[in-house]
Design a protein around this motif. Structure first.
Motif, short mmCIF file in Angstrom:
data_model
loop_
_atom_site.label_atom_id
_atom_site.label_comp_id
_atom_site.label_asym_id
_atom_site.label_seq_id
_atom_site.Cartn_x
_atom_site.Cartn_y
_atom_site.Cartn_z
N ILE A 216 0.85 -1.19 0.00
CA ILE A 216 0.00 0.00 0.00
C ILE A 216 0.89 1.25 0.00
N GLY A 217 0.69 2.08 -0.95
CA GLY A 217 1.53 3.28 -1.09
C GLY A 217 2.52 3.12 -2.20
N PRO A 218 3.62 2.39 -2.00
CA PRO A 218 4.61 2.25 -3.08
C PRO A 218 4.15 1.36 -4.21
N GLY A 219 3.19 0.45 -3.97
CA GLY A 219 2.73 -0.45 -5.02
C GLY A 219 3.78 -1.50 -5.36
N TRP A 220 3.62 -2.08 -6.58
CA TRP A 220 4.51 -3.17 -6.99
C TRP A 220 5.94 -2.70 -7.21
N SER A 221 6.15 -1.39 -7.29
CA SER A 221 7.52 -0.88 -7.46
C SER A 221 8.39 -1.25 -6.27
N LEU A 222 7.75 -1.55 -5.14
CA LEU A 222 8.52 -1.93 -3.95
C LEU A 222 9.32 -3.20 -4.19
#
Length: 289
Positions: free
Chosen positions: A44-50
């Motif tokens: 939640i927040g950064p999305g899959w880029s994490l």
């Protein structure tokens, strides 16, 4: 670190309760699967880029080692007295010191080698090889400690460049497929009364892992080490209360020797790191993590 130690202690108890029906290898899989579910909110927040990282191969290597340590550690928790299994896990810093010499080329002098030898004397006090009390399963606990030492070296490398959320999420996701083959070899569907302990082990494990990773990012391992030993106290009390397991004198003495040696190693590493920073002007100019 206090939260991490508490959560890992409660996880050990939930693993033992789940072992009333399931093999520790299958418990490892469910702990990993539920742990991954509880880690997903980190997206939640950064999305899959994490999940994007240039060090994915390093993560895989770290997770293979970690899974080996988890399988061995869970087996020890199920088949040894809880306090003994946890006490032997504290020999991990001894293996970290040896690994740092072999793999990192670190110079370890007489005082730290003396502490390592003292720590392994503590291990011998607990294990008591050659006596009637010797349990071959204690060697599995030592294998888990050695693999955990390797993971500790790897996570120190990761926390220098990777965010704690990514380390926790990628690790828990990779553990699921890595734990599946061993689980399939002993597979049986859990009874209804076992599912809560499996879900709890995943939640506690992910929470403990997150707090541990956060702690290593916020402070030096040498300062945090004393707080991690709260786990042994909690486990000893709960093992006595729930399972009727008393801590024998040999386990208590051996644990005290191992913890003392580990604390001395941590103190020496802290002192040497401080000396290195003081002698390097560029290092003094760097902001704290």
């Amino acid at each position: 670190m206090l939260a991490s130690a508490s959560l890992f202690a409660l996880m050990a108890v939930s693993i033992r309760l789940a072992s009333a029906q399931l093999h520790p290898f299958q418990i490892t899989f469910f702990r990993s699967a539920f742990g991954a579910l509880f880690a997903l909110p980190l997206l939640i927040g950064p999305g899959w880029s994490l999940l994007r990282t240039p060090r994915f191969g390093f993560y895989v290597m770290r997770c293979v080692l970690g899974m080996g340590g988890m399988l061995a550690g869970f087996w020890a928790i199920v088949n040894l007295p809880l306090a003994e299994a946890v006490a032997l896990s504290y020999s991990s810093p001894l293996f970290v010191t040896i690994g740092a010499v072999i793999f990192l080329g670190e110079v370890v002098r007489l005082r730290r080698w003396s502490a390592v030898i003292a720590g392994f004397i503590g291990v011998l006090v607990i294990v008591r090889p050659g006596s009637a009390a010797f349990a071959p399963g204690s060697l599995v606990a030592l294998l888990a400690a050695g693999l955990t030492g390797a993971v500790t070296i790897s996570i120190k490398s990761l926390t220098g460049s990777e965010p704690a959320d990514r380390i926790v999420l990628l690790t828990t996701l990779l553990w699921v497929p890595l734990s599946l083959p061993a689980a399939l070899a002993v597979w049986q569907w859990p009874h209804a009364d076992i599912w809560p302990w499996l879900g709890l082990s995943g939640a506690l494990g992910t929470g403990g892992h997150y707090c541990w990773t956060r702690a290593l990012r916020l402070a030096e391992a040498s300062m945090l080490a004393p707080f991690s030993y709260l786990q042994l106290l909690i486990v000893a009390v709960l093992a006595w209360w729930i399972f009727g397991e008393a801590v024998d004198h040999y386990t208590a003495l051996g644990a005290a020797i191992i913890i003392g040696a580990s604390l001395y190693i941590a103190q020496r590493e802290h002192a040497l790191a401080r000396q290195r920073r003081a002698s390097t002007p560029q290092a003094r100019a760097e902001p704290p993590i």
